[in-house]
Design a protein around this motif. Structure first.
Motif, PDB file in Angstrom:
ATOM      1  N   TYR A  64       1.058  -1.614   0.232  1.00 29.67           N
ATOM      2  CA  TYR A  64       0.228   0.117   0.153  1.00 29.67           C
ATOM      3  C   TYR A  64       0.564   0.894  -0.237  1.00 29.67           C
ATOM      4  CZ  TYR A  64      -3.004  -3.697   1.438  1.00 29.67           C
ATOM      5  OH  TYR A  64      -4.361  -3.974   1.393  1.00 29.67           O
ATOM      6  N   THR A 113      -4.334   3.701   7.668  1.00 25.58           N
ATOM      7  CA  THR A 113      -3.223   2.456   7.782  1.00 25.58           C
ATOM      8  C   THR A 113      -3.617   1.386   9.157  1.00 25.58           C
ATOM      9  OG1 THR A 113      -1.127   3.625   7.448  1.00 25.58           O
ATOM     10  CG2 THR A 113      -0.613   1.301   8.419  1.00 25.58           C
ATOM     11  N   LEU A 170      -5.828  -0.822   7.569  1.00 23.08           N
ATOM     12  CA  LEU A 170      -5.832  -2.207   7.143  1.00 23.08           C
ATOM     13  C   LEU A 170      -4.248  -2.979   8.344  1.00 23.08           C
ATOM     14  CD1 LEU A 170      -4.050  -0.504   4.213  1.00 23.08           C
ATOM     15  CD2 LEU A 170      -5.912  -1.313   3.902  1.00 23.08           C
TER      16      LEU A 170
END
Length: 59
Positions: A35, A56, A59
């Motif tokens: 990512y 973040t 994820l």
């Protein structure tokens, strides 16, 4: 009519999936992904880092 493909975390799209606006494509769960946060050149908005850290965490 608009057609497109994107990849994002289920948590981000949960409401759109439930409402039928987004269709989940079943994929094997053992995938490697990277990512990247892409921001414009120049001064960063003061909340950019906070947003990147929040996403973040999802994820």
């Amino acid at each position: 009519m608009h057609i497109g493909v994107t990849i994002f975390n289920e948590h981000v799209a949960r409401q759109d999936i439930k409402a039928g606006r987004v269709v989940e494509v079943p994929l094997p769960r053992k995938q490697f992904a990277e990512y990247y946060a892409v921001t414009p050149k120049g001064p960063k908005h003061p909340l950019t880092e906070a947003f990147v850290m929040w996403i973040t965490g999802l994820l």
